[in-house]
Design an enzyme around this catalytic site. Structure first.
Site, PDB file in Angstrom:
ATOM      1  CD  GLU A 156      10.422 -19.441  43.095  1.00 29.49           C
ATOM      2  OE1 GLU A 156       9.687 -19.991  42.261  1.00 29.49           O
ATOM      3  OE2 GLU A 156      11.631 -19.257  42.913  1.00 29.49           O
ATOM      4  CE1 TYR A 162      16.024 -28.183  39.483  1.00 29.92           C
ATOM      5  CE2 TYR A 162      14.596 -30.091  39.702  1.00 29.92           C
ATOM      6  CZ  TYR A 162      15.024 -28.853  40.147  1.00 29.92           C
ATOM      7  OH  TYR A 162      14.435 -28.298  41.246  1.00 29.92           O
ATOM      8  NE  ARG A 170      10.296 -25.161  34.270  1.00 36.92           N
ATOM      9  CZ  ARG A 170       9.470 -25.499  35.255  1.00 36.92           C
ATOM     10  NH1 ARG A 170       8.667 -24.584  35.773  1.00 36.92           N
ATOM     11  NH2 ARG A 170       9.428 -26.727  35.711  1.00 36.92           N
ATOM     12  CE  LYS A 230      12.287 -27.820  37.834  1.00 38.74           C
ATOM     13  NZ  LYS A 230      12.106 -27.474  39.241  1.00 38.74           N
ATOM     14  NE  ARG A 234      37.224 -27.654  41.048  1.00 42.04           N
ATOM     15  CZ  ARG A 234      36.828 -26.385  41.110  1.00 42.04           C
ATOM     16  NH1 ARG A 234      37.456 -25.465  40.426  1.00 42.04           N
ATOM     17  NH2 ARG A 234      35.787 -26.052  41.864  1.00 42.04           N
TER      18      ARG A 234
HETATM   19  N1  PMP Z   1       9.413 -22.659  42.032  1.00 41.45           N
HETATM   20  C1  PMP Z   1      10.468 -23.430  42.312  1.00 41.45           C
HETATM   21  C2  PMP Z   1      11.657 -22.829  42.978  1.00 41.45           C
HETATM   22  C3  PMP Z   1      10.444 -24.807  41.995  1.00 41.45           C
HETATM   23  O1  PMP Z   1      11.504 -25.580  42.272  1.00 41.45           O
HETATM   24  C4  PMP Z   1       9.282 -25.357  41.410  1.00 41.45           C
HETATM   25  C5  PMP Z   1       9.198 -26.824  41.119  1.00 41.45           C
HETATM   26  N2  PMP Z   1       9.855 -27.165  39.948  1.00 41.45           N
HETATM   27  C6  PMP Z   1       8.205 -24.503  41.123  1.00 41.45           C
HETATM   28  C7  PMP Z   1       8.307 -23.157  41.444  1.00 41.45           C
HETATM   29  C8  PMP Z   1       6.953 -25.035  40.458  1.00 41.45           C
HETATM   30  O2  PMP Z   1       7.193 -25.346  39.106  1.00 41.45           O
HETATM   31  P1  PMP Z   1       6.341 -26.470  38.353  1.00 41.45           P
HETATM   32  O3  PMP Z   1       4.916 -26.124  38.573  1.00 41.45           O
HETATM   33  O4  PMP Z   1       6.750 -26.330  36.933  1.00 41.45           O
HETATM   34  O5  PMP Z   1       6.732 -27.773  38.968  1.00 41.45           O
END
Ligand code: PMP
Length: 280
Positions: free
Chosen positions: A178, A32, A51, A146, A99
């Site tokens: 993060e 997403y 991305r 993502k 499935r």
């Molecule tokens: N790290 C994670 C785990 C996230 O979910 C996000 C938000 N999408 C970010 C970093 C920041 O990414 P962005 O600046 O592209 O929203």
């Protein structure tokens, strides 16, 4: 009533139907993006869509047939919902199969887009900052993708909320990875801006990239290296970045105040530069 986009059509959210055999549901397969819109303009949409393509490729997932047309469809979705400030959520799954772990979808990838109203530059997180906690990073080793597989993040954010905090920052053996849905930056006592280098261990945030460019253009000293939790009590400033946080000052971590819980000058400077950038 909210209008969403699902597999080629705009329709009322209440009327939208996804198969119970969609692999997004049965196997949690999905990727997403979230892109914000400010005064009718999508912010950093090309970076978000690039991305999305990388995430699809990394998961060996076929792009939806609308892939080349996404910017137009996102704009149309915002228009149909009369949204000038808010966000667009784009989600793709491989579509429907029996499935069976290795079954190849015969039909199209599922594409869903949802738009929401929001004013991120006036949010309490942006204007007043957030208090956060640390937790070990229990996620898998492909955090550069993502994916919608967000159970660890949901648990971490719920736990923070239960502790009266806004969010959780994850760490591994090398330092902070993060935030649960953001990237982390520290300003040290020398005034250097520090953030973890990109790898498979964190998402390449579009806001992270934009902030690094703005900081570089403003002549700030940058260092890409992990931030160790032991450094935090001495940090001059700390903030997190994401599409919806923009740049949110971090005022305390596990109850330890950063800069006496006052938003620091470099954080304010970067917030200002970022607001100028999105207004331009
Ligand atoms: N790290 C994670 C785990 C996230 O979910 C996000 C938000 N999408 C970010 C970093 C920041 O990414 P962005 O600046 O592209 O929203």
């Amino acid at each position: 009533m909210s209008i969403i986009f699902l597999n080629g059509a705009f329709l009322a959210a209440e009327e939208a139907r996804i198969s119970p055999f969609d692999r997004g549901f049965t196997f949690g397969e999905g990727v997403y993006e979230v892109c914000i819109v400010v005064k009718g303009k999508l912010i950093d949409a090309p970076a978000h869509l690039a991305r999305l393509e990388r995430s699809l490729k990394a998961c060996d997932m076929a792009p939806p047939p609308e892939m080349a047309n996404l910017p137009t469809l996102m704009a149309e979705l915002l228009q149909k919902n009369a949204i000038h400030n808010g966000s667009v959520y784009v989600q793709v799954t491989p579509g429907v199969t029996p499935r069976n772990f290795t079954a190849q979808p015969q039909g199209r990838s599922t594409l869903m887009m949802v738009a929401n109203t929001g004013h991120f530059e006036t949010s309490p997180a942006f204007t007043a900052g957030v208090h956060v906690q640390l937790q070990p990073d229990i996620r898998w080793l492909h955090r550069d993708i993502k994916t919608t597989m967000l159970m660890p993040q949901v648990m971490a954010k719920r736990n923070a909320l239960a502790n009266g905090l806004a969010d959780t920052l994850f760490y591994d053996a090398d330092g902070l990875t993060e935030g649960a849905s953001s990237n982390v930056f520290m300003v040290d006592t020398q005034g250097s801006l520090i953030t973890r280098p990109l790898s498979n261990l964190l998402l390449a945030g579009c806001t992270r990239e934009r902030v690094l460019t703005l900081a570089q253009n403003a002549g700030l000293t940058l260092q890409e290296r992990p931030i160790r939790p032991e450094e935090l009590p001495q940090a001059a400033e700390l903030f997190v970045t994401s599409a919806t946080y923009l740049i949110a000052p971090v005022l305390s971590v596990d109850g330890i105040k950063i800069n006496n819980a006052v938003i620091g000058p470099k954080t304010r400077q970067l917030q200002k530069l970022y607001l100028n950038y999105i207004a331009a």
